[in-house]
Design a protein around this motif. Structure first.
Motif: not given
Length: 141
Positions: A55-61
């Motif tokens: 998986v790839i994670t991304q922070r933020g809204t």
């Protein structure tokens, strides 16, 4: 041998992500609610799946988590490896384990054959196969 709870949660997480349109992000809370996985535990599981390249994670809204590979490229074996590490039914099957009896040990050969069969089964179907109901059944004897 029994997979642990975290591996079960990881499998359910990958299944949930595989249901989504390719490339779309899902937040952990939504996965947690849909799969009934405690969110704190899910976040740790997602970290392991990320380190395993699943998986790839991304922070933020606009952030969240998404599959790093297509569902047809991910198997249960990939998830087990990412969460639990290499499969080893017995320490003697680990490449780093030294046993002077290994060359002539009949039990080792049976355990190795069993481990290879388990690994083969865990990599037989992909998550795309699972979601499409394309499971290869064998009749138990």
């Amino acid at each position: 041998m029994q997979i642990n709870r975290q591996t079960e949660y990881a499998i359910r997480t990958i299944l949930e992500l595989a249901k989504q349109p390719w490339g779309s992000m899902m937040n952990a809370r939504t996965i947690s609610e849909k799969q009934k996985i405690p969110e704190v535990f899910l976040k740790k599981t997602i970290q392991l799946l990320s380190r395993g390249g699943l998986v790839i994670t991304q922070r933020g809204t606009q952030g969240g988590v998404k599959l790093a590979r297509l569902p047809q490229e991910i198997t249960l074996g990939d998830v087990v490896l990412a969460i639990e590490g290499p499969l080893a039914l017995n320490p003697c099957l680990n490449d780093q384990y030294h046993c002077e009896n290994k060359p002539e040990c009949q039990v080792h050969r049976i355990l190795r054959r069993t481990q290879n069969a388990v690994a083969r089964e865990l990599t037989r179907e992909t998550f795309a196969d699972i979601l499409a109901g394309r499971i290869f059944y064998e009749i138990d004897s």
